[in-house]
Design a protein around this motif. Structure first.
Motif, PDB file in Angstrom:
ATOM      1  N   SER A  18      15.628  -8.862  43.708  1.00 21.46           N
ATOM      2  CA  SER A  18      15.653  -9.751  42.631  1.00 21.46           C
ATOM      3  C   SER A  18      15.862 -11.338  42.689  1.00 21.46           C
ATOM      4  CB  SER A  18      16.807  -9.199  41.512  1.00 21.46           C
ATOM      5  OG  SER A  18      18.221  -9.200  42.069  1.00 21.46           O
ATOM      6  N   VAL A  19      16.954 -11.548  43.698  1.00 23.73           N
ATOM      7  CA  VAL A  19      17.233 -13.027  44.103  1.00 23.73           C
ATOM      8  C   VAL A  19      15.935 -13.670  44.695  1.00 23.73           C
ATOM      9  CG1 VAL A  19      18.577 -14.574  45.774  1.00 23.73           C
ATOM     10  CG2 VAL A  19      19.798 -12.578  44.431  1.00 23.73           C
ATOM     11  N   LEU A  20      15.227 -13.135  45.384  1.00 26.40           N
ATOM     12  CA  LEU A  20      14.195 -13.701  46.016  1.00 26.40           C
ATOM     13  C   LEU A  20      13.112 -14.004  45.191  1.00 26.40           C
ATOM     14  CD1 LEU A  20      13.816 -11.740  49.515  1.00 26.40           C
ATOM     15  CD2 LEU A  20      14.607 -14.101  49.226  1.00 26.40           C
ATOM     16  N   VAL A  21      12.581 -13.084  44.230  1.00 25.88           N
ATOM     17  CA  VAL A  21      11.760 -13.158  43.221  1.00 25.88           C
ATOM     18  C   VAL A  21      12.149 -14.557  42.117  1.00 25.88           C
ATOM     19  CG1 VAL A  21      10.512 -12.500  41.207  1.00 25.88           C
ATOM     20  CG2 VAL A  21      10.812 -11.037  43.240  1.00 25.88           C
ATOM     21  N   ALA A  22      13.395 -14.338  41.687  1.00 28.67           N
ATOM     22  CA  ALA A  22      13.859 -15.254  40.779  1.00 28.67           C
ATOM     23  C   ALA A  22      14.018 -16.832  41.560  1.00 28.67           C
ATOM     24  CB  ALA A  22      15.302 -14.844  40.312  1.00 28.67           C
ATOM     25  N   SER A  23      14.316 -16.865  42.894  1.00 31.57           N
ATOM     26  CA  SER A  23      14.477 -18.096  43.287  1.00 31.57           C
ATOM     27  C   SER A  23      13.007 -18.670  44.080  1.00 31.57           C
ATOM     28  CB  SER A  23      15.502 -17.946  44.666  1.00 31.57           C
ATOM     29  OG  SER A  23      16.875 -17.308  44.587  1.00 31.57           O
ATOM     30  N   GLY A  24      11.956 -17.758  44.004  1.00 30.41           N
ATOM     31  CA  GLY A  24      10.834 -18.135  44.322  1.00 30.41           C
ATOM     32  C   GLY A  24      10.164 -18.980  42.780  1.00 30.41           C
ATOM     33  N   PHE A  25      10.621 -18.499  41.858  1.00 34.02           N
ATOM     34  CA  PHE A  25      10.249 -19.074  40.544  1.00 34.02           C
ATOM     35  C   PHE A  25      10.926 -20.501  40.610  1.00 34.02           C
ATOM     36  CE2 PHE A  25      11.765 -20.009  36.349  1.00 34.02           C
ATOM     37  CZ  PHE A  25      10.739 -20.459  35.827  1.00 34.02           C
ATOM     38  N   ALA A  26      12.196 -20.395  40.727  1.00 38.23           N
ATOM     39  CA  ALA A  26      13.003 -21.737  40.470  1.00 38.23           C
ATOM     40  C   ALA A  26      12.906 -22.799  41.593  1.00 38.23           C
ATOM     41  CB  ALA A  26      14.279 -21.362  40.447  1.00 38.23           C
ATOM     42  N   TYR A  27      12.528 -22.316  43.155  1.00 41.16           N
ATOM     43  CA  TYR A  27      12.201 -23.026  44.034  1.00 41.16           C
ATOM     44  C   TYR A  27      11.021 -23.820  44.014  1.00 41.16           C
ATOM     45  CZ  TYR A  27      13.995 -23.637  48.802  1.00 41.16           C
ATOM     46  OH  TYR A  27      14.632 -23.792  50.011  1.00 41.16           O
ATOM     47  N   ILE A 139      16.305   5.912  41.836  1.00 43.75           N
ATOM     48  CA  ILE A 139      15.314   5.021  42.047  1.00 43.75           C
ATOM     49  C   ILE A 139      14.791   4.198  40.719  1.00 43.75           C
ATOM     50  CG2 ILE A 139      12.864   4.932  42.755  1.00 43.75           C
ATOM     51  CD1 ILE A 139      13.263   7.388  44.701  1.00 43.75           C
ATOM     52  N   VAL A 140      14.705   4.779  39.785  1.00 43.85           N
ATOM     53  CA  VAL A 140      14.133   4.177  38.535  1.00 43.85           C
ATOM     54  C   VAL A 140      15.313   3.281  37.963  1.00 43.85           C
ATOM     55  CG1 VAL A 140      12.444   5.946  37.936  1.00 43.85           C
ATOM     56  CG2 VAL A 140      14.916   6.197  36.931  1.00 43.85           C
ATOM     57  N   THR A 141      16.591   3.783  37.939  1.00 46.63           N
ATOM     58  CA  THR A 141      17.796   2.686  37.719  1.00 46.63           C
ATOM     59  C   THR A 141      17.702   1.529  38.732  1.00 46.63           C
ATOM     60  OG1 THR A 141      19.262   4.645  37.104  1.00 46.63           O
ATOM     61  CG2 THR A 141      20.309   2.641  37.766  1.00 46.63           C
ATOM     62  N   GLY A 142      17.634   1.541  39.839  1.00 45.79           N
ATOM     63  CA  GLY A 142      17.420   0.563  40.879  1.00 45.79           C
ATOM     64  C   GLY A 142      16.392  -0.453  40.382  1.00 45.79           C
ATOM     65  N   MET A 143      15.158  -0.001  39.874  1.00 47.37           N
ATOM     66  CA  MET A 143      13.986  -0.646  39.567  1.00 47.37           C
ATOM     67  C   MET A 143      14.213  -1.275  38.237  1.00 47.37           C
ATOM     68  SD  MET A 143      12.013  -0.458  42.135  1.00 47.37           S
ATOM     69  CE  MET A 143      10.521  -1.159  41.368  1.00 47.37           C
ATOM     70  N   ALA A 144      14.978  -0.669  37.402  1.00 47.32           N
ATOM     71  CA  ALA A 144      15.301  -1.255  36.057  1.00 47.32           C
ATOM     72  C   ALA A 144      16.254  -2.317  36.165  1.00 47.32           C
ATOM     73  CB  ALA A 144      15.964  -0.086  35.110  1.00 47.32           C
ATOM     74  N   ILE A 145      17.174  -2.305  37.245  1.00 51.33           N
ATOM     75  CA  ILE A 145      18.151  -3.453  37.313  1.00 51.33           C
ATOM     76  C   ILE A 145      17.537  -4.680  37.847  1.00 51.33           C
ATOM     77  CG2 ILE A 145      19.968  -4.335  39.030  1.00 51.33           C
ATOM     78  CD1 ILE A 145      21.027  -1.111  38.524  1.00 51.33           C
ATOM     79  N   ILE A 146      16.397  -4.378  38.983  1.00 52.62           N
ATOM     80  CA  ILE A 146      15.750  -5.489  39.377  1.00 52.62           C
ATOM     81  C   ILE A 146      15.053  -6.311  38.118  1.00 52.62           C
ATOM     82  CG2 ILE A 146      13.780  -6.190  40.844  1.00 52.62           C
ATOM     83  CD1 ILE A 146      14.395  -3.768  42.954  1.00 52.62           C
ATOM     84  N   ALA A 147      14.279  -5.439  37.543  1.00 51.86           N
ATOM     85  CA  ALA A 147      13.408  -6.060  36.225  1.00 51.86           C
ATOM     86  C   ALA A 147      14.281  -6.919  35.412  1.00 51.86           C
ATOM     87  CB  ALA A 147      12.845  -4.835  35.348  1.00 51.86           C
ATOM     88  N   HIS A 148      15.368  -6.301  35.090  1.00 55.05           N
ATOM     89  CA  HIS A 148      16.404  -7.323  33.904  1.00 55.05           C
ATOM     90  C   HIS A 148      16.951  -8.384  34.685  1.00 55.05           C
ATOM     91  CE1 HIS A 148      20.061  -4.642  34.789  1.00 55.05           C
ATOM     92  NE2 HIS A 148      20.751  -5.936  34.744  1.00 55.05           N
ATOM     93  N   GLU A 149      17.100  -8.307  36.100  1.00 53.33           N
ATOM     94  CA  GLU A 149      18.037  -9.301  36.623  1.00 53.33           C
ATOM     95  C   GLU A 149      17.239 -10.483  36.822  1.00 53.33           C
ATOM     96  OE1 GLU A 149      21.333  -9.663  38.478  1.00 53.33           O
ATOM     97  OE2 GLU A 149      21.658  -8.403  36.640  1.00 53.33           O
ATOM     98  N   ILE A 150      16.040 -10.466  37.327  1.00 50.61           N
ATOM     99  CA  ILE A 150      15.030 -11.384  37.540  1.00 50.61           C
ATOM    100  C   ILE A 150      15.227 -12.860  36.501  1.00 50.61           C
ATOM    101  CG2 ILE A 150      12.704 -12.363  37.889  1.00 50.61           C
ATOM    102  CD1 ILE A 150      12.224  -9.783  39.209  1.00 50.61           C
ATOM    103  N   PRO A 151      15.052 -12.408  35.319  1.00 51.97           N
ATOM    104  CA  PRO A 151      15.266 -13.818  34.440  1.00 51.97           C
ATOM    105  C   PRO A 151      16.761 -14.533  34.796  1.00 51.97           C
ATOM    106  CG  PRO A 151      14.276 -11.826  33.389  1.00 51.97           C
ATOM    107  CD  PRO A 151      14.715 -11.485  34.555  1.00 51.97           C
ATOM    108  N   GLN A 152      17.851 -13.671  34.676  1.00 50.86           N
ATOM    109  CA  GLN A 152      19.169 -14.212  34.888  1.00 50.86           C
ATOM    110  C   GLN A 152      19.258 -14.901  36.142  1.00 50.86           C
ATOM    111  OE1 GLN A 152      22.641 -11.460  34.662  1.00 50.86           O
ATOM    112  NE2 GLN A 152      23.572 -13.081  36.026  1.00 50.86           N
ATOM    113  N   GLU A 153      18.744 -14.441  37.282  1.00 48.64           N
ATOM    114  CA  GLU A 153      18.899 -15.066  38.542  1.00 48.64           C
ATOM    115  C   GLU A 153      17.934 -16.250  38.500  1.00 48.64           C
ATOM    116  OE1 GLU A 153      20.772 -14.052  40.753  1.00 48.64           O
ATOM    117  OE2 GLU A 153      21.314 -12.032  40.540  1.00 48.64           O
TER     118      GLU A 153
END
Length: 257
Positions: A18-27, A139-153
């Motif tokens: 989630s950090v890498l995807v979000a940082s890629g957007f901001a980077y 597994i699905v909980t982890g995927m859900a957390i990644i999905a909602h974390e990306i905009p915030q990160e």
């Protein structure tokens, strides 16, 4: 794999991804875009606080009143923490009442990192609790957390840049903060009942940090530009930040459903 191995893998990979995807957007944003994109960061923070974190904090607390008390205490805590940072800056470099070069000497970045660490810790607890129940749910909980974390990160990364952090430091500190997910997952696995009792407090502190930084530190800076075009741009970007959280929410809900 055993539940413990799954928890370690998903907590580490989920937080890092989630950090890498979000940082890629901001980077990808040019340096001169950062002050403009702060409006998006404000929307992402407020959207995450009011649409994601606060509802969970209220649900996990003994009562809505207790959740509100926790959030108020958190806002006061972050006010005091910011004062300490200001006092240190005044002692080391001389006290100034205004930001210089568009930066706030790292105050917003520090506060958002503290709040994000609490939030990431709770995510780890949720991942561990899900894997203890069943591997597919984990597994699905982890995927859900990644999905909602990306905009915030993404918003967090932009705030770190706005606070004067270099892109390299912003990425490094965001990645270090994401390790709290792994810490939360491991502690929850070995002491789930004890750790879960702290979840309402951690969620309230995470919400308090998002609200405080957005309202007290970032929004006042937007008022320095009063022209109609700049105001319309700010409103649209704030709305875009909120919308990114709103659109991520059903993805998480479908995954958990």
């Amino acid at each position: 794999m055993t539940p413990l191995v799954w928890i370690v893998f998903m907590s580490f990979a989920g937080g890092l991804l989630s950090v890498l995807v979000a940082s890629g957007f901001a980077y990808a944003a040019r340096p001169n875009w950062v002050p403009v994109l702060i409006s998006y960061a404000i929307g992402a923070l407020l959207g995450a606080a009011f649409l994601e974190v606060l509802p969970h904090a209220i649900e996990a607390a003994e009562s809505p009143q207790q959740a509100a008390i926790n959030v108020l205490a958190g806002i006061l805590l972050f006010f005091v923490l910011e004062k300490l940072v200001l006092w240190r800056h005044c002692h080391d470099e001389g006290c100034h009442g205004h930001e210089h070069n568009g930066h706030d000497h790292g105050r917003s970045g520090l506060l958002i990192l503290v709040g994000d660490t609490f939030h990431n810790f709770v995510d780890g607890v949720l991942i561990a609790a899900a894997f203890v129940e069943s591997t597919p749910l984990g597994i699905v909980t982890g995927m859900a957390i990644i999905a909602h974390e990306i905009p915030q990160e993404a918003g967090d990364f932009l705030i770190l840049l706005h606070s004067g952090y270099s892109r390299r430091k912003a990425l490094l500190f965001n990645m270090l903060s994401s390790l709290a997910t792994l810490a939360g997952g491991l502690l929850a696995y070995f002491a789930l009942s004890h750790v879960q009792s702290l979840v309402p407090v951690f969620l309230a502190l995470a919400a308090a940090s998002m609200i405080y930084v957005a309202v007290a530190d970032l929004i006042p800076g937007l008022h320095k530009r009063t022209e109609l075009r700049a105001t319309a741009q700010q409103v649209l970007l704030i709305a875009a930040g909120i919308a990114s959280v709103v659109f991520a929410h059903p993805l998480a809900e479908r995954a958990l459903g």
